[in-house]
Design an enzyme around this catalytic site. Structure first.
Site, PDB file in Angstrom:
ATOM      1  N   SER A   1      -9.803   2.174   2.531  1.00  0.00           N
ATOM      2  CA  SER A   1      -8.855   2.892   1.714  1.00  0.00           C
ATOM      3  C   SER A   1      -7.796   2.002   1.050  1.00  0.00           C
ATOM      4  O   SER A   1      -7.138   2.440   0.126  1.00  0.00           O
ATOM      5  CB  SER A   1      -8.134   3.937   2.570  1.00  0.00           C
ATOM      6  OG  SER A   1      -7.335   3.297   3.559  1.00  0.00           O
ATOM      7  N   SER A  23     -10.260  -0.173   6.737  1.00  0.00           N
ATOM      8  CA  SER A  23      -9.630  -0.125   5.407  1.00  0.00           C
ATOM      9  C   SER A  23      -8.944  -1.391   4.925  1.00  0.00           C
ATOM     10  O   SER A  23      -8.551  -1.457   3.766  1.00  0.00           O
ATOM     11  CB  SER A  23      -8.635   1.021   5.350  1.00  0.00           C
ATOM     12  OG  SER A  23      -9.338   2.216   5.167  1.00  0.00           O
ATOM     13  N   LYS A  52       0.858  -1.185   0.000  1.00  0.00           N
ATOM     14  CA  LYS A  52       0.000   0.000   0.000  1.00  0.00           C
ATOM     15  C   LYS A  52       0.893   1.234   0.000  1.00  0.00           C
ATOM     16  O   LYS A  52       1.917   1.261   0.693  1.00  0.00           O
ATOM     17  CB  LYS A  52      -0.913  -0.027   1.231  1.00  0.00           C
ATOM     18  CG  LYS A  52      -1.914   1.121   1.280  1.00  0.00           C
ATOM     19  CD  LYS A  52      -2.874   0.962   2.464  1.00  0.00           C
ATOM     20  CE  LYS A  52      -3.877   2.104   2.541  1.00  0.00           C
ATOM     21  NZ  LYS A  52      -4.847   1.940   3.629  1.00  0.00           N
TER      22      LYS A  52
HETATM   23  N1  GLN Z   1     -13.463   4.783   5.863  1.00  0.00           N
HETATM   24  C1  GLN Z   1     -12.800   5.171   7.044  1.00  0.00           C
HETATM   25  C2  GLN Z   1     -12.283   6.582   6.897  1.00  0.00           C
HETATM   26  O1  GLN Z   1     -12.506   7.157   5.889  1.00  0.00           O
HETATM   27  C3  GLN Z   1     -11.701   4.224   7.399  1.00  0.00           C
HETATM   28  C4  GLN Z   1     -10.458   4.402   6.595  1.00  0.00           C
HETATM   29  C5  GLN Z   1      -9.330   3.563   7.073  1.00  0.00           C
HETATM   30  O2  GLN Z   1      -9.501   2.550   7.742  1.00  0.00           O
HETATM   31  N2  GLN Z   1      -8.130   4.001   6.744  1.00  0.00           N
HETATM   32  O3  GLN Z   1     -11.657   7.135   7.734  1.00  0.00           O
END
Ligand code: GLN
Length: 500
Positions: free
Chosen positions: A154, A178, A77
């Site tokens: 994400s 995410s 990532k």
């Molecule tokens: N969807 C959540 C956010 O926008 C979680 C994102 C994540 O786990 N990095 O913060």
């Protein structure tokens, strides 16, 4: 030979028995990546470095010094800093950034340690903020099951890379879902470990008290193999836990009691009523409930539990995560690294312009929310209150774990939506996180494993949440389920396109 449908376990056997070399595998996946531009999973490739790592892996294999991961290709990532690839965190502000060092996760998995071969960096929501991978400066990643849909976020690039057969495995990070949510939406397996189990050193911070890295792969077994190499204390991360590492594969294939009989006999699966309420779509409910029926057939007992503050996890998370983000992101000021505005009048103007030009709209929204909730006069009303409820959410899990060993439920309320469907409505997007935020707020390990298909043939994952340090048990349950079912083996249309 077709390699992209194989698991880490299978590829490792092929490498050790010399059916394929690490260099052949690296070339095979690099070739597939070069023909997959439309998925937009990879954001940086450095074939020369990949092949160098593969050569080193082959040397280790030849010397008989291979680990279970030597020569296995991996995609990182783009939130993990890397010396040989750019690290952008999906943001324009870091669009040309190259780190002078590797993140601890990258180092531990790479040459000289576990021996995985890095294929490149994969797309993500900007600074890991999002649930659809649409906030990336590199443009959205597309779901290999249906290119008109989002892969989730994400870690959308990581999930899409594995589901498209562009990498056998990937790393992800999970602040509020995410790893689990894109794993569910792309039909792969992923685990977020207990907070502090994997080092955050070199992982660009979003919300430091919630961020945790984990593996994403086809199977629970592959995740266990990777987690073995990722986990462990790191003095360079002050929140890393000084606790002995364990073998996460040790319970795979064992019955819950350790004695002969049904594999899950003795396991109590808690079903929180708040996870099966009105917001859950019928197709996802059906897939998750049939997985639970399968657990019962395998001997598990299901018990009702309650996580009464589930609804509050959204406002609590969306106060705390932006608060931490607004502080973490203050380092991106156009001075130390990343984008700097080309024209400005004085220092303050340079900060303003560099940040205005460098950050995307979701990141700006969260910096503003974060600065607001931390500001004098609002701190008690928002930040402090959210911290108090966070504590109650963690306690609610402990109450539930008195009645059960593992909690099961959906990962996301629906299957993957269409690209563009929710970008203009952030509140709708935040609601997608209802089932995934609480484990992060409590610091608990949680995972997603494929459990069927919902509307339009899109994948659905089941979420398994365990108590602190129960990663091996979560993986044991998911592995037992994967021995009895074949959802995790289903190939996306994109992966079915065959070998190259
Ligand atoms: N969807 C959540 C956010 O926008 C979680 C994102 C994540 O786990 N990095 O913060």
């Amino acid at each position: 030979m077709i390699w992209h449908t194989q698991t880490i376990k299978e590829l490792s056997e092929a490498l050790q028995s010399k059916k394929v070399s690490a260099q052949e595998l690296a070339n095979y996946f690099l070739e597939r990546i070069s023909q997959s531009a439309q998925v937009n999973a990879f954001v940086d490739i450095n074939a020369e470095q990949t092949l160098l790592q593969a050569k080193e892996a082959d040397a280790q294999l030849a010397k008989g010094q291979a680990t279970a991961l030597t020569g296995i290709p991996v995609a990182h990532k783009d939130v993990f800093v890397t010396k040989h690839w750019k690290t952008t965190a999906g943001s324009k502000i870091l669009s040309n950034y190259v780190s002078p060092f590797d993140a601890q996760v990258v180092a531990k998995l790479g040459p000289g340690q576990a021996g995985m071969v890095c294929l490149g960096k994969v797309n993500m929501d900007e600074f890991a903020m999002g649930s659809s991978n649409e906030s990336s400066y590199a443009g959205p990643t597309q779901n290999p099951w249906d290119l008109s849909r989002v892969p989730g976020g994400s870690s959308g690039g990581s999930a899409a890379a594995v589901a498209a057969g562009l990498a056998p495995a990937a790393t992800g990070t999970d602040t509020g879902g995410s790893i689990r949510q894109p794993a569910s939406l792309c039909g792969i397996t992923g685990i977020k470990p207990t907070y502090g189990r994997v080092s955050r050193y070199g992982m660009i911070a979003y919300a430091s008290s919630l961020d945790q890295a984990g593996p994403m792969a086809k199977t629970a077994e592959d995740c266990a193999i990777m987690l073995n190499a990722m986990a462990g204390h790191d003095p360079k991360d002050s929140t890393s836990l000084d606790r002995a590492t364990e073998d996460y594969t040790r319970l795979l294939g064992k019955t819950w009691t350790g004695e002969a009989g049904l594999p899950l006999k003795g396991l109590r699966v808690g079903l929180p009523k708040e996870y099966f309420g009105d917001g859950l779509s019928a197709d996802v409910r059906l897939a998750v409930e049939s997985a639970i029926d399968q657990f019962k057939k395998m001997g598990a007992e299901c018990v009702p539990v309650s996580l009464p503050k589930t609804e509050l996890s959204i406002p609590v998370y969306y106060v705390l995560a932006p608060a931490e983000a607004s502080s973490n992101l203050s380092r991106f000021d156009g001075v130390r690294y990343g984008h700097r505005a080309s024209q400005y009048t004085d220092l303050l103007d340079m900060y303003k312009r560099s940040r205005s030009e460098g950050f995307g709209s979701e990141v700006k929204r969260r910096i503003m929310i974060g600065a607001y909730v931390l500001s004098h006069g609002y701190y008690d009303a928002y930040y402090l209150k959210a911290q108090r409820i966070r504590r109650i959410i963690a306690q609610d899990f402990q109450n539930a774990f008195e009645k059960c060993d593992i909690i099961a439920g959906p990962v996301a309320p629906t299957v993957a939506g269409k690209l563009g469907e929710k970008v203009s409505d952030p509140t709708q997007m935040y609601l997608e996180d209802i089932y995934t935020l609480s484990p992060n707020l409590a610091g608990l390990p949680a995972m997603s494993a494929p459990c069927g298909f919902g509307a339009d043939g899109m994948p659905v994952g089941i979420q398994l949440i365990g108590n602190y340090f129960s990663e091996a048990q979560l993986l044991q349950l998911a592995h037992a389920y994967q021995l009895e079912t074949n959802w995790h083996q289903a190939q996306s249309p994109f992966a079915k396109k065959g070998g190259v």
